[in-house]
Motif scaffolding. Structure first.
Motif, mmCIF file in Angstrom:
data_model
loop_
_atom_site.group_PDB
_atom_site.id
_atom_site.type_symbol
_atom_site.label_atom_id
_atom_site.label_comp_id
_atom_site.label_asym_id
_atom_site.label_seq_id
_atom_site.Cartn_x
_atom_site.Cartn_y
_atom_site.Cartn_z
ATOM 1 N N ALA A 1 1.088 -1.161 0.160
ATOM 2 C CA ALA A 1 0.070 0.025 -0.002
ATOM 3 C C ALA A 1 0.980 1.147 -0.004
ATOM 4 C CB ALA A 1 -0.960 0.186 1.127
ATOM 5 N N LYS A 2 2.165 1.169 0.726
ATOM 6 C CA LYS A 2 2.915 2.447 0.602
ATOM 7 C C LYS A 2 3.936 2.454 -0.439
ATOM 8 C CE LYS A 2 3.057 2.855 5.593
ATOM 9 N NZ LYS A 2 2.825 4.269 5.774
ATOM 10 N N ALA A 3 4.207 1.378 -1.089
ATOM 11 C CA ALA A 3 5.176 1.663 -2.236
ATOM 12 C C ALA A 3 4.416 2.330 -3.611
ATOM 13 C CB ALA A 3 5.119 0.172 -2.876
ATOM 14 N N ALA A 4 5.581 3.247 -3.860
ATOM 15 C CA ALA A 4 5.005 4.207 -5.044
ATOM 16 C C ALA A 4 4.560 3.531 -6.365
ATOM 17 C CB ALA A 4 6.406 5.008 -5.342
ATOM 18 N N ARG A 5 5.223 2.305 -6.376
ATOM 19 C CA ARG A 5 4.919 1.551 -7.855
ATOM 20 C C ARG A 5 3.886 0.211 -7.523
ATOM 21 N NH1 ARG A 5 9.590 -1.697 -11.081
ATOM 22 N NH2 ARG A 5 8.374 -3.118 -12.340
ATOM 23 N N LYS A 6 3.114 -0.051 -8.495
ATOM 24 C CA LYS A 6 2.231 -0.892 -8.162
ATOM 25 C C LYS A 6 2.947 -2.466 -8.534
ATOM 26 C CE LYS A 6 -1.897 1.423 -9.388
ATOM 27 N NZ LYS A 6 -3.238 1.640 -10.554
ATOM 28 N N TRP A 7 2.774 -3.174 -7.356
ATOM 29 C CA TRP A 7 3.292 -4.600 -7.417
ATOM 30 C C TRP A 7 1.943 -5.360 -7.252
ATOM 31 C CZ3 TRP A 7 8.270 -6.139 -8.068
ATOM 32 C CH2 TRP A 7 9.289 -4.773 -7.938
ATOM 33 N N SER A 8 2.376 -6.723 -8.130
ATOM 34 C CA SER A 8 1.441 -7.771 -7.831
ATOM 35 C C SER A 8 1.784 -8.230 -6.444
ATOM 36 C CB SER A 8 1.332 -8.774 -8.977
ATOM 37 O OG SER A 8 2.573 -9.474 -8.788
ATOM 38 N N PHE A 9 0.947 -9.026 -5.556
ATOM 39 C CA PHE A 9 1.226 -9.335 -4.278
ATOM 40 C C PHE A 9 2.292 -10.817 -4.367
ATOM 41 C CE2 PHE A 9 1.118 -11.504 -0.223
ATOM 42 C CZ PHE A 9 0.925 -10.622 0.747
ATOM 43 N N SER A 10 2.340 -11.662 -5.301
ATOM 44 C CA SER A 10 3.310 -12.590 -5.312
ATOM 45 C C SER A 10 4.588 -12.098 -5.713
ATOM 46 C CB SER A 10 2.560 -13.748 -6.378
ATOM 47 O OG SER A 10 2.575 -13.034 -7.448
ATOM 48 N N ASN A 11 4.488 -11.233 -6.860
ATOM 49 C CA ASN A 11 6.022 -10.491 -7.125
ATOM 50 C C ASN A 11 6.527 -9.691 -5.855
ATOM 51 O OD1 ASN A 11 5.712 -11.643 -9.540
ATOM 52 N ND2 ASN A 11 5.151 -9.659 -10.623
ATOM 53 N N LEU A 12 5.912 -9.176 -5.176
ATOM 54 C CA LEU A 12 6.472 -8.411 -4.150
ATOM 55 C C LEU A 12 6.774 -9.269 -2.984
ATOM 56 C CD1 LEU A 12 6.668 -5.648 -2.687
ATOM 57 C CD2 LEU A 12 4.433 -5.682 -2.034
ATOM 58 N N THR A 13 6.210 -10.389 -2.755
ATOM 59 C CA THR A 13 6.606 -11.304 -1.787
ATOM 60 C C THR A 13 7.895 -11.976 -2.367
ATOM 61 O OG1 THR A 13 4.187 -11.855 -1.180
ATOM 62 C CG2 THR A 13 5.961 -13.438 -0.540
ATOM 63 N N SER A 14 7.970 -12.290 -3.413
ATOM 64 C CA SER A 14 9.247 -12.910 -4.007
ATOM 65 C C SER A 14 10.221 -12.184 -3.902
ATOM 66 C CB SER A 14 8.844 -13.501 -5.485
ATOM 67 O OG SER A 14 7.896 -14.520 -5.489
ATOM 68 N N ILE A 15 10.237 -10.902 -4.462
ATOM 69 C CA ILE A 15 11.496 -10.056 -4.257
ATOM 70 C C ILE A 15 11.848 -9.603 -3.029
ATOM 71 C CG2 ILE A 15 10.259 -7.596 -4.544
ATOM 72 C CD1 ILE A 15 12.226 -7.089 -7.000
ATOM 73 N N ILE A 16 10.890 -9.663 -2.085
ATOM 74 C CA ILE A 16 11.403 -9.428 -0.645
ATOM 75 C C ILE A 16 12.148 -10.460 -0.262
ATOM 76 C CG2 ILE A 16 10.393 -9.065 1.463
ATOM 77 C CD1 ILE A 16 8.261 -7.180 0.636
ATOM 78 N N ARG A 17 11.560 -11.714 -0.423
ATOM 79 C CA ARG A 17 12.328 -12.979 -0.255
ATOM 80 C C ARG A 17 13.779 -13.168 -0.427
ATOM 81 N NH1 ARG A 17 8.804 -16.453 -1.985
ATOM 82 N NH2 ARG A 17 7.777 -16.625 -0.204
ATOM 83 N N ILE A 18 13.979 -12.667 -1.636
ATOM 84 C CA ILE A 18 15.178 -12.917 -2.497
ATOM 85 C C ILE A 18 16.106 -12.027 -2.011
ATOM 86 C CG2 ILE A 18 16.456 -12.439 -4.538
ATOM 87 C CD1 ILE A 18 13.998 -13.391 -6.106
ATOM 88 N N HIS A 19 15.665 -10.676 -1.413
ATOM 89 C CA HIS A 19 16.541 -9.459 -1.071
ATOM 90 C C HIS A 19 16.412 -9.610 0.477
ATOM 91 C CE1 HIS A 19 18.035 -8.598 -5.134
ATOM 92 N NE2 HIS A 19 16.797 -8.725 -5.305
ATOM 93 N N LEU A 20 16.073 -10.317 1.171
ATOM 94 C CA LEU A 20 15.230 -10.022 2.592
ATOM 95 C C LEU A 20 16.683 -9.762 3.594
ATOM 96 C CD1 LEU A 20 12.922 -10.598 4.340
ATOM 97 C CD2 LEU A 20 14.122 -12.845 5.004
ATOM 98 N N MET A 21 18.086 -9.815 3.053
ATOM 99 C CA MET A 21 19.065 -9.330 4.066
ATOM 100 C C MET A 21 19.925 -8.399 2.979
ATOM 101 S SD MET A 21 19.183 -10.301 6.985
ATOM 102 C CE MET A 21 18.585 -11.701 8.281
#
Length: 400
Positions: free
Chosen positions: A348-368
Motif C-alpha cells: 500500500a505504501k510502495a510508489a510502484r504497483k506490484w502484484s502481491f506474489s511478485n512483491l513477496t518473492s522480491i522481498i524473499r530474495i533480497h531479505l538481507m
C-alpha cells in the motif's frame, strides 16, 4: 581496511520489522507473561525468527536456524541478541502460548489498518466477509481432515475461521477449530458495527444468529441451503432492468420449518440466473431496501476471501510446519498472518504497483540486502546498480 559501504544502513528484513515496534511487543509479552520461563529467547526474538522462516519460505527448523546463522554479522539490525538454536526454537513453539502471537497480530492490525483501505468507497467500506479454510496436516494433531487413507486413518487438519473487511483485505478476526467442526458457531463471535453488511456461504445456517443480526441492524447476505424450507408471503415486482441483470424472482417470506418448534428467520429470497454462465442461484438476505441485483453483486464479493486463502497458502509455508503440536501450528499460522499484513502494508505504501506474489518473492530474495526498501521497490534495477556503484573496489594484493 574500512567497513564496506555496501553494509551500511539496514537490510530489507530490518526495514520490514520496523513496522513491528519492539517496545510494543515487549509490553504485550510482559502483560501476558510470555517470557517468564525464558532467559534469553524473548517473544520478540521468537517472532523475528518465525518471520524470517515465513518470509524466507523455510520448511524446517534447520533451514530457519542455519539461514539466520549465515547472517550472524547482521544480527544487531534485527533487534535480537543471539540467533536461536534449533532445540530452543522447537521448545518455544511448543511451550510459548500462541495467544501472545494472536494479541500481537491484533495490535499490528489495529495500528496499521488505516493505511490498508483503497480509495474506493460505497458498500465496500462497510462490507465484511466470513469464511473458513482447512489446512491439512501430516500428523493427527487435529482430527478428520480429508479422505481416510488405506489404513482407515485420517490426516490432521486445522480450520481457520476468518472475517475480513472488504476494503482492507486482511483478517480482522481469526478463530481456530478442528477440521471436522462446523462453521456456524463462528457467527456467535461476530460483533459488527450498526449498518454493516456481512456475506457468507450457505454453511453458516444459524437461524437464531441471523435473527440477532436483524436486531443489531446488520445486513446479511448468503445462499439458500439445499433442502431448506422457504415459505413466501409476498412477491416483489421485478423490473425489466433487473431482469436484464439476471434477477428472476424476488420474494419475502420465512426460512425454516413452521409446523413444529424450530428456529425460523424472516428473509428475502432472490432467484438469480447468471447472464454469463446461465447458472442459477438463490440468495437470501434480511435487507429489503437494496435492489435485487445489488444483493447478487454483494454475494459475488465473497470471492475476495477465497483469494486471501489462496494468497496465504501460495506465498507462505503452510504445507510443512515447524512443529507437530497444536500450539506450534497455530503460532506459525499467526506469524504467516503477521507477515501477510506487513507485506500488504508495504504494498500500500510502495510508489510502484506490484502484484502481491511478485512483491513477496522480491522481498524473499533480497531479505538481507542492504538497500532502501521503498527506493528499491520504486526502481529495483536502478537502486541495485546505485548500491553496487557505492561499493569500493577490492584491493588486488597479487597483481598479475
Amino acid at each position: 581496511m574500512s567497513k564496506s559501504k555496501f553494509f551500511t544502513g539496514q537490510p530489507i528484513f530490518s526495514q520490514v520489522l520496523s513496522f513491528v515496534p519492539k517496545t510494543s511487543i515487549d509490553r504485550i509479552s510482559s502483560m501476558n507473561k510470555a517470557d517468564r520461563y525464558y532467559k534469553h529467547f524473548t517473544t520478540h526474538a521468537h517472532l523475528v525468527s518465525m518471520l524470517y522462516g515465513i518470509l524466507n519460505n523455510c520448511s524446517s527448523l534447520r533451514e530457519v536456524t542455519t539461514g539466520m546463522l549465515a547472517w550472524e554479522h547482521r544480527i544487531n539490525h534485527l533487534g535480537i541478541k543471539a540467533f536461536p538454536r534449533r532445540s530452543t526454537l522447537s521448545d518455544a513453539n511448543s511451550r510459548r502460548s500462541e495467544s501472545v502471537f494472536a494479541k500481537i497480530y491484533q495490535f499490528l492490525y489495529d495500528r496499521h489498518r488505516r493505511f490498508l483501505p483503497d480509495s474506493r468507497k460505497g458498500l465496500r467500506s462497510r462490507l465484511y466477509i466470513a469464511d473458513s479454510t482447512t489446512i491439512s496436516l501430516f500428523s493427527e494433531v487435529l482430527s478428520n481432515a480429508g479422505r481416510p487413507s488405506s489404513n482407515g486413518r485420517r490426516k490432521g487438519g486445522i480450520k481457520v475461521h476468518t472475517l475480513i473487511k472488504s476494503d482492507e483485505d486482511v483478517p480482522c478476526l481469526i478463530r481456530y477449530s478442528s477440521a471436522a467442526s462446523h462453521d456456524a458457531p463462528f457467527l456467535k463471535d461476530l460483533k459488527l458495527p450498526e449498518g454493516s453488511i456481512i456475506v457468507f456461504d450457505k454453511g453458516y445456517n444459524n437461524y437464531d444468529r441471523l435473527s440477532q443480526f436483524e436486531n443489531e441492524k446488520v445486513t446479511w447476505v448468503t445462499r439458500k441451503r439445499k433442502g431448506a424450507v422457504f415459505k413466501a408471503a409476498q412477491k416483489f415486482e421485478v423490473s425489466e432492468h433487473q431482469k436484464s441483470k439476471g434477477v428472476h424472482k424476488d420474494r419475502l417470506g420465512v426460512l425454516g420449518h413452521t409446523h413444529y418448534e424450530h428456529p425460523t428467520v424472516k428473509c428475502r429470497m432472490i432467484h438469480f440466473i447468471d447472464p454469463q454462465s446461465g447458472k442459477k442461484f438463490q440468495f437470501i438476505t434480511n435487507n429489503t431496501k437494496l435492489a435485487a441485483a445489488t444483493i447478487a453483486s454483494i454475494y459475488q464479493r465473497r470471492w475476495q476471501i477465497e483469494i486471501l486463502f489462496k494468497r496465504l497458502k501460495q506465498n507462505y509455508p503452510l504445507k510443512y510446519f515447524l512443529g507437530d503440536s497444536e500450539n506450534a501450528i497455530k503460532i506459525q499460522i499467526w506469524c504467516a498472518l503477521i507477515a501477510d499484513l506487513l507485506i500488504k502494508l508495504i504494498k500500500a505504501k510502495a510508489a510502484r504497483k506490484w502484484s502481491f506474489s511478485n512483491l513477496t518473492s522480491i522481498i524473499r530474495i533480497h531479505l538481507m540486502t542492504y538497500i532502501d526498501l521503498f527506493a528499491f521497490l520504486k526502481k529495483p534495477d536502478q537502486a541495485l546498480q546505485n548500491q553496487i556503484n557505492k561499493t569500493p573496489t577490492e584491493w588486488n594484493l597479487f597483481p598479475t
